[in-house]
Design a protein around this motif. Sequence first.
Motif, PDB file in Angstrom:
ATOM      1  N   SER A 227       2.682   1.739   2.558  1.00  0.00           N
ATOM      2  CA  SER A 227       3.277   3.307   3.254  1.00  0.00           C
ATOM      3  C   SER A 227       4.625   3.018   4.010  1.00  0.00           C
TER       4      SER A 227
ATOM      5  N   ALA B  84       0.568  -1.974   4.077  1.00  0.00           N
ATOM      6  CA  ALA B  84      -0.923  -1.026   3.416  1.00  0.00           C
ATOM      7  C   ALA B  84      -0.526  -0.154   1.753  1.00  0.00           C
ATOM      8  N   ARG B  85      -1.916  -0.674   1.627  1.00  0.00           N
ATOM      9  CA  ARG B  85      -1.185  -0.451  -0.168  1.00  0.00           C
ATOM     10  C   ARG B  85      -1.593   2.135   0.061  1.00  0.00           C
ATOM     11  N   LEU B  86      -1.000   2.060  -0.782  1.00  0.00           N
ATOM     12  CA  LEU B  86      -1.367   3.658  -1.202  1.00  0.00           C
ATOM     13  C   LEU B  86      -2.910   3.748  -1.968  1.00  0.00           C
ATOM     14  N   SER B  87      -3.330   4.626  -1.184  1.00  0.00           N
ATOM     15  CA  SER B  87      -4.467   5.049  -2.159  1.00  0.00           C
ATOM     16  C   SER B  87      -3.529   6.248  -2.955  1.00  0.00           C
ATOM     17  N   ASP B  88      -4.341   6.403  -4.128  1.00  0.00           N
ATOM     18  CA  ASP B  88      -4.559   6.817  -5.198  1.00  0.00           C
ATOM     19  C   ASP B  88      -4.339   8.333  -5.625  1.00  0.00           C
ATOM     20  N   LYS B  89      -4.670   8.863  -4.245  1.00  0.00           N
ATOM     21  CA  LYS B  89      -4.525  10.253  -4.685  1.00  0.00           C
ATOM     22  C   LYS B  89      -2.679  10.398  -3.832  1.00  0.00           C
ATOM     23  N   SER B  90      -2.583   9.432  -3.063  1.00  0.00           N
ATOM     24  CA  SER B  90      -1.600   9.703  -2.953  1.00  0.00           C
ATOM     25  C   SER B  90       0.173   9.111  -3.869  1.00  0.00           C
TER      26      SER B  90
ATOM     27  N   ASN C   9      -0.574   9.610  -6.406  1.00  0.00           N
ATOM     28  CA  ASN C   9      -0.790  10.522  -7.520  1.00  0.00           C
ATOM     29  C   ASN C   9       0.411  11.481  -6.821  1.00  0.00           C
TER      30      ASN C   9
END
Length: 98
Positions: free
Chosen positions: A14, A24-30, A32
């Motif tokens: 992010s 901070a790692r982006l989530s899979d949904k982010s 996508n």
Amino acid sequence: MRQLGREAGPVFVSLRKGERLTQARLSDKSVNAVVQRYLGPSYSAHSLRASFVTVAKLAGADDSEIMNQTKHKTSAMIRRYSRLDDVRRHNAAQKLGL
């Protein structure tokens, strides 16, 4: 490879104000959502993974090298993810000059 002051860590992170990278790692949904925003609804984060496997195979990477990166457990999954279905362009006989 060092890029934007980072040598390691997650690829998709992010940003804060002023476009400062975080760890901070982006989530899979982010991820996508970003892919679909820029490439359209027919693409997904899964498309990135399949594209990586395909391009790595075309560049000569073997299954174990790809599996080390993608964390797939079997060569069968690598074959499933690769998009090398065109047997006229991608076949072993061509490498033998046949």
